[in-house]
Design a protein around this motif. Structure first.
Motif, short mmCIF file in Angstrom:
data_model
loop_
_atom_site.label_atom_id
_atom_site.label_comp_id
_atom_site.label_asym_id
_atom_site.label_seq_id
_atom_site.Cartn_x
_atom_site.Cartn_y
_atom_site.Cartn_z
N TYR B 386 0.83 -1.20 0.00
CA TYR B 386 0.00 0.00 0.00
C TYR B 386 0.87 1.26 0.00
CZ TYR B 386 -4.14 -2.85 0.76
OH TYR B 386 -5.15 -3.76 0.60
N ASN B 387 1.95 1.22 0.78
CA ASN B 387 2.82 2.40 0.86
C ASN B 387 3.58 2.65 -0.44
OD1 ASN B 387 2.16 3.38 3.40
ND2 ASN B 387 3.52 1.91 4.42
N ILE B 388 3.91 1.58 -1.14
CA ILE B 388 4.64 1.75 -2.40
C ILE B 388 3.69 2.17 -3.52
CG2 ILE B 388 5.76 0.38 -4.23
CD1 ILE B 388 7.34 -1.03 -1.99
N VAL B 389 2.52 1.58 -3.55
CA VAL B 389 1.58 1.85 -4.67
C VAL B 389 0.81 3.15 -4.46
CG1 VAL B 389 -0.45 0.98 -5.89
CG2 VAL B 389 1.40 -0.60 -5.27
N ARG B 390 0.48 3.44 -3.22
CA ARG B 390 -0.37 4.59 -2.89
C ARG B 390 -1.58 4.70 -3.82
NH1 ARG B 390 0.15 6.96 1.19
NH2 ARG B 390 2.06 6.97 2.41
N PRO B 391 -2.44 3.71 -3.75
CA PRO B 391 -3.58 3.67 -4.68
C PRO B 391 -4.66 4.68 -4.31
CG PRO B 391 -3.77 1.92 -3.07
CD PRO B 391 -2.45 2.59 -2.80
N ARG B 392 -5.45 5.09 -5.30
CA ARG B 392 -6.58 6.00 -5.03
C ARG B 392 -7.72 5.25 -4.36
NH1 ARG B 392 -5.25 8.14 -10.24
NH2 ARG B 392 -3.78 9.82 -9.82
N ASN B 393 -7.97 4.02 -4.87
CA ASN B 393 -9.04 3.20 -4.31
C ASN B 393 -8.51 1.78 -4.12
OD1 ASN B 393 -11.65 4.99 -4.75
ND2 ASN B 393 -10.45 5.11 -6.65
N VAL B 394 -9.07 1.10 -3.13
CA VAL B 394 -8.64 -0.26 -2.83
C VAL B 394 -9.84 -1.18 -2.76
CG1 VAL B 394 -7.69 -1.71 -0.97
CG2 VAL B 394 -6.53 0.42 -1.62
N MET B 395 -9.66 -2.39 -3.30
CA MET B 395 -10.71 -3.41 -3.22
C MET B 395 -10.04 -4.74 -2.87
SD MET B 395 -13.34 -4.45 -6.23
CE MET B 395 -14.32 -5.94 -6.14
N PRO B 396 -10.14 -5.14 -1.58
CA PRO B 396 -9.53 -6.42 -1.20
C PRO B 396 -10.19 -7.58 -1.95
CG PRO B 396 -10.11 -5.11 0.74
CD PRO B 396 -10.78 -4.47 -0.43
N ILE B 397 -9.39 -8.51 -2.41
CA ILE B 397 -9.93 -9.71 -3.07
C ILE B 397 -9.38 -10.96 -2.40
CG2 ILE B 397 -10.39 -8.64 -5.31
CD1 ILE B 397 -7.68 -9.75 -6.28
N HIS B 398 -9.93 -12.12 -2.77
CA HIS B 398 -9.47 -13.43 -2.31
C HIS B 398 -9.56 -13.56 -0.80
CE1 HIS B 398 -8.12 -13.39 -6.31
NE2 HIS B 398 -6.82 -13.34 -6.17
N GLY B 399 -10.71 -13.92 -0.30
CA GLY B 399 -10.80 -14.21 1.12
C GLY B 399 -12.22 -14.17 1.64
#
Lengths: 560, 560
Positions: B386-399
Motif C-alpha cells: 500500500y505504501n509503495i503503490v499509494r492507490p486511489r481506491n482499494v478493493m480487497p480480493i481473495h478471502g
C-alpha cells in the motif's frame, strides 16, 4: 515403547496381587475418558466422559463401551471423577442407568456439575465429596486426592495405593505457576508420591506434542483489558460454559469498567450459577443483570457472556451471527471469542466470525489476539512431572495416538526405560504385576452412539447408510404384483430423493425392469426377495455403469 | 469502509468512460476466484477457479456463477490467469464449454497446467503466453504483466490500463525476499505503476489477518535436512502437487543424501512432469525412479513424493495410512507432511497422521516442525504494497469476509481514505468513475455445483434433502389402492433406511394410517396427492411428536 498388537486376544486371569488397568475411552481419541482399575476382583472407575461425533451423521454423543463392566457392576466400588468437563463426566448418567447406586467421588464443583446433569436424567446419585488432601478407602483402593490446575476449578489428580502397586492418575491438568485462584498443581505431593514409589503413572497427553510451557491464564488479561478499553458499544464474550476463571476475568473487567453482565445460554447460566453459589465464581453485588432487562441499559454499559464459541449452530452466538437472536449485533459491538478452536469446528467458527463481522461487529479471537490459553500441560511441564515423580512405568492417557506417542517419548527422554512405557489404546488391557506394567490382552471396546433417545442401537451399518444417503441419495423402485396372475399390476414406480440426476433418466431403465420381471415370471421365480434382487441388478447396472452414481437402491415388490 | 447493502438491486448502466469490476467468486470465500472487468462494453476476465465444498454433501466442486456473463460471451476479450492453482484455473474448462475460443492469457507454466486440465475435458484452447514485462492489448485493456512470488512458480500480477482508469490486480502473492528461484515480487514495477497512478488496487487478502511477515520458503530447509539426516528407512513426503519449490527442496536434499525419488499420485506425476519439462523443476540425472521399481532399492535409498497432504481419502498417503497401498509403511519410515492444513481438513489429516504413526512411522508435520510456510502476503507485506503503490481506491480480493475486512483496515492504516476502500462480496458491482470507486449494485451470483457429470443442476433443495437423509434417514409408506373399489389392496408397507428407530415403532402407526385412509375414502377423497398428504400427517405426527425425529417422510399411493 510397547505397541498394542492386533493379534492380541482376551487377557488371561489377572495374577493374584496384580493390578489391571483397562481404558474404555480417551486413549486413541480426545474425549470419552474412562479408565477401569482392578485389584483383587474389585473395580474402581476413573472418569466417565463423552466424545463429540466427527463424521458420525445423526449421532449426538459417543459413549465409552460399558460391555467390559456390564456383568461386573456389583464389583465397582466407586466412580472417581477428576473434574467437571463433559469428556470426563458426560457419560455418568448412562452408566448410572445400569446401576444407580454406584458412588460418585469428586470435588465439590465436579459433583455439583454432575448432579445438575443427573437431575436432567432424573437420577439422584450417591456421592462422596473429597478435596485436595482427602484420603479415602474405596474398596481395596486407598485413594489420595491432589490439587491440579486445569481450565475448570477444583480439578483433582488421584493417587491409588493398592497392595499390588501405586498408581498416580493426573486427570487433565497443566501447571500454571500463577493461576488466578492460586490453586497450583501440587508438585510437592507428586514428589512425595515419587518418594513412596509410583508404579504406574498415567499422564494427560493432550498437549504432549506442544513444545515448551502452556501460557498462564493471566496472560490473556491484557487482551481482555484492551477489548474493554476500546469497545464502543456492547461486549459479547463467548467461551466454554465451564471456564469459571475465564468468566471471572470478564466479570472483573466489567466491574472495573462500570459495565453490567448478563449470562446467555442455558449451560452458561446453569454452570455459572453453580460456580457462584459454591464460591468458585466471585460476583460483585449488582454486577449481574437478567438478559431480558438489557433494554434498560445503554449499549456501552453491557457485557454478554454466552455459549457458542465452537460455532454450534443452536448456540447463542451462532444465532446472533444469523440474526436469529433477540440480541441484534451491529456496528460498534465487540465480540470476544475467548476459547480454543477444537479441530473439526474451524468452518463453523469462521462462519460465525464472518457473520458477526458482516453485521459490523469487531471480532477478537484466537487468530488475532491472545484470548485463550490451553488447559493442558505442554511438553515442558510433562518433563517436570516425570523428573519429579520418577515413575517405574508410564501409561500416557487422554489423546489421539500421536499425542500418546509424543507423551511416551517425553517419559523415555527423562529416563524411564522404553519397555516400561506403555502406549495403549481403548480396550487394551495393561497389567501391573511385580512392579512391571505390560499389555496382556484386549477387551471389546467399540463406539456406543447416543442418537436422540436411543443409546447403543445406532451402529456402523446405519451410519454407512446415512453416508450413502448424504452423498448420493436413494432410488426406490416399486412394483405391484397381481397375486393371482403373478403379473405386474402397477409400476415400476420410481422415486428418488437426494439423487443428482433427473428422474427422466429412468425412462430407459423402466423397460429393462419390466423385461427382467417378465422373464423371471416365465421362469417361475415367485419369491419377492428374488424379484427385488432382479430389479436391483437391472437398475444398479444402469446407474452404476452409465451414470457412474452409487445411490442407495431400494427395490420393493408388493403383492396386491 | 463501504459495506454492501442488502437493499442493492441491479446496477445502473455504466457511465461512459467508467470501469466496472464484478467479482464472480473469491470474495467472501477462499476459492473460485474470478473477476470480470468491463470497459466500453468489452470484458476481461481475471482468473476462473474452483471452490472446494465444505458442507455440500455429494458435491465435487463449486464453480463461479457464469450467469452474469452468459449472454455476453462475445464481449469477452480474454481470460487472464494469474497462476496455475486450482482456485484460479479450475473452472476454465466449464467456462470454455460455453465458448471454447475465448483466449487464455498466462505464463508458460500456468498455461501448461490449464492445458493439461483442458485436455481431460477434450478442449484445445486458444492461448497467449506472457511473462513478466509483457505488455499486451486485449481489446481496450492494455495489460502489463509483473512477476509476483507465490507458492507456485511463474505467478503474475496484472496492471490494466484503460482510458477509464488503471487497475493493479495482484493475484495471489507474497514477498519472499530470498525466494528459491530468485524471482521476487516486482515492487519496482509496483512503484512505477504507483507513480503513473493506480486508480483501483485489488489485493490478495488471504493472510491479511496474520501479523508480521510470511516466513521465507528457504527457512524450512533445516527441517527437511533434519528429516534426511535422521531417517532410518524410507522418507515419504506429502505436499501439494503444484508446489514446485517445495518438491525442489526435497529433490535437492535427496540428491545430497544419495537417495532416489519416486513420484506417486496422478496429479503429482503430471504436474512435476510439466514443471520439469518446462525447466521450473531441476531434476538431476538419474535421481528419479519409477515407483514400481522401488523394490530394487534399499529402504534407506528411497524418497517418495506423493499427494494426500490434506487427508484426501483416495490420495496415496491416506491409503498408506489405511494399509491400502502398495507402499507398506512401517517402523523406521519417516513421513514429512510439508503443507498447510486447510481449515476443515483437520480431522482427516489427523486421522492420516495417527494411522501412519500406528504403523510405526515417524510423522513430521506443521504441528511439530517448520515444514510449511504460507504462499500469501501477511499484514506486514501488504502494508509495504500500500505504501509503495499509494492507490486511489482499494478493493480487497481473495478471502472470507474477515480477511477482506482485515485487508481493508490495513489500506486505511496506510492513509487510503476509508470511503475509497471497498469491501465487496461476490456479485457486488464496483464502478470506477472519475477516479472514484463505489458499489453500484449487485448481479446474480450463486453457488454452481459440479456433482459427478452434472453441472449446475444440483441446488439447495437437493442439498437440504441430502442433509436430512444424512442426519435422520427416511421412511417410505407405500399403500396400494384397488382402482376399482378405492379400498386399500396392499400395505401400508413401511420401510426405513438411515432411520434410528426400529421398524417395529410403526406397529402403532399402521392402524392410524388405515383409519385415516378409510375415513378419506368415505369422504370421497380420491386424489392420490391428497391421500399421500393424509398419510404424511398421520405418520409425521407420530414420528415428530412421539419419537422426536425428523426423517424424510415419503408417502406413496399406487393404484393397481
Amino acid at each position: 515403547m510397547s505397541h498394542p498388537h492386533p493379534e492380541l486376544g482376551p487377557p488371561p486371569a489377572l495374577p493374584k496381587g496384580g493390578v489391571r488397568v483397562v481404558p474404555l475411552g480417551g486413549l486413541g481419541e480426545v474425549g470419552r475418558n474412562m479408565t477401569v482399575v482392578e485389584y483383587a476382583g474389585r473395580l474402581l472407575i476413573v472418569d466417565c466422559g463423552v466424545l463429540f461425533p466427527e463424521d458420525h451423521p445423526g449421532v449426538d454423543l459417543i459413549l465409552p463401551d460399558f460391555e467390559y463392566i456390564e456383568d461386573r457392576l456389583d464389583d465397582i466400588d466407586a466412580i472417581v471423577l477428576t473434574h467437571g468437563h463433559e469428556d470426563h463426566i458426560g457419560a455418568v448418567p448412562y452408566l448410572l442407568r445400569l446401576k444407580p447406586d454406584i458412588p460418585l467421588v469428586g470435588s465439590t464443583l465436579t459433583l455439583a456439575l454432575v448432579e445438575a446433569k443427573l437431575k436432567e436424567h432424573r437420577i439422584t446419585p450417591f456421592t462422596l465429596t473429597v478435596k485436595e488432601g482427602s484420603r479415602e478407602k474405596l474398596g481395596p483402593f486407598d485413594c489420595e486426592f491432589v490439587a491440579v490446575n486445569h481450565s475448570i476449578p477444583d480439578a483433582l489428580a488421584v493417587f491409588l495405593r493398592t497392595p499390588g502397586g501405586n498408581l498416580l492418575i493426573t486427570g487433565d491438568f497443566k501447571m500454571d505457576q500463577l493461576p488466578l485462584d492460586g490453586r497450583i498443581t501440587d508438585l510437592r505431593s507428586f514428589a512425595r508420591f515419587g518418594e513412596e514409589g509410583v508404579d504406574l503413572f498415567l499422564t494427560d497427553s493432550t498437549n504432549a506434542e506442544v513444545p515448551g510451557f502452556t501460557t498462564p491464564e493471566r496472560d490473556i488479561t491484557p487482551a481482555i483489558e484492551r477489548v474493554f478499553a476500546t469497545a464502543e458499544r456492547r461486549i459479547i464474550v463467548a467461551c466454554f460454559s465451564s471456564h469459571v476463571h475465564r468468566v471471572q476475568q470478564v466479570l472483573d473487567a466489567a466491574q472495573a469498567h462500570g459495565r453490567k453482565v448478563a449470562m446467555v445460554g442455558r449451560s452458561m447460566v446453569r454452570n455459572m450459577g453453580i460456580a457462584a453459589d459454591l464460591g468458585y465464581l466471585h460476583v460483585p453485588d449488582g454486577l449481574l443483570v437478567d438478559a431480558k432487562k438489557l433494554g434498560d441499559l445503554r449499549d456501552d454499559q453491557v457485557v454478554l457472556v454466552c455459549t457458542g464459541s465452537q460455532g454450534e449452530p443452536m448456540a447463542a452466538l451462532s444465532r446472533m451471527a444469523n440474526r436469529d437472536h433477540q440480541i441484534d449485533v451491529g456496528p460498534g459491538d465487540t465480540v470476544l471469542m475467548a476459547s480454543s478452536l477444537i479441530p473439526g469446528n474451524e468452518n463453523a467458527v469462521y462462519r460465525v466470525i464472518n457473520g458477526l463481522m458482516r453485521l459490523g461487529a469487531r471480532v477478537v479471537h484466537k487468530g488475532n489476539a491472545l484470548v485463550h490459553v490451553s488447559g493442558h500441560a505442554s511438553a515442558g511441564e510433562l518433563l517436570y512431572c516425570y523428573n519429579i515423580v520418577r515413575p517405574r512405568n508410564v501409561m500416557p492417557i487422554h489423546g489421539e495416538w500421536r499425542h500418546l506417542v509424543a507423551n511416551a517419548d517425553l517419559a523415555i527422554l527423562t529416563g524411564v526405560p522404553a519397555r516400561n512405557v506403555i502406549v495403549a489404546e481403548d480396550g487394551v488391557v495393561v497389567d501391573l504385576v511385580d512392579g512391571r506394567a505390560s499389555i496382556t490382552g484386549v477387551v471389546p471396546c467399540g463406539y456406543v452412539y447416543v442418537d436422540g433417545s436411543l443409546v447403543g442401537t445406532t451402529d456402523e451399518t446405519l451410519l454407512k447408510d446415512r453416508r450413502i444417503l448424504r452423498d448420493e441419495g436413494f432410488v426406490t423402485i416399486i412394483v405391484v404384483r397381481d397375486s393371482n396372475t403373478g403379473k405386474i399390476a402397477a409400476g415400476p414406480d420410481i422415486r428418488t430423493r437426494g439423487f443428482a440426476e433427473d428422474e427422466a433418466v429412468f425412462d430407459k431403465v423402466r423397460p429393462r425392469i419390466e423385461e427382467a420381471l417378465e422373464d423371471a415370471r416365465r421362469k417361475g421365480v415367485e419369491d419377492t426377495h428374488q424379484l427385488q434382487q432382479i430389479i436391483r441388478r437391472a437398475v444398479g447396472g444402469y446407474i452404476g455403469g452409465k451414470l457412474r452414481r452409487r445411490p442407495m437402491i431400494i427395490p420393493i415388490v408388493i403383492d396386491a
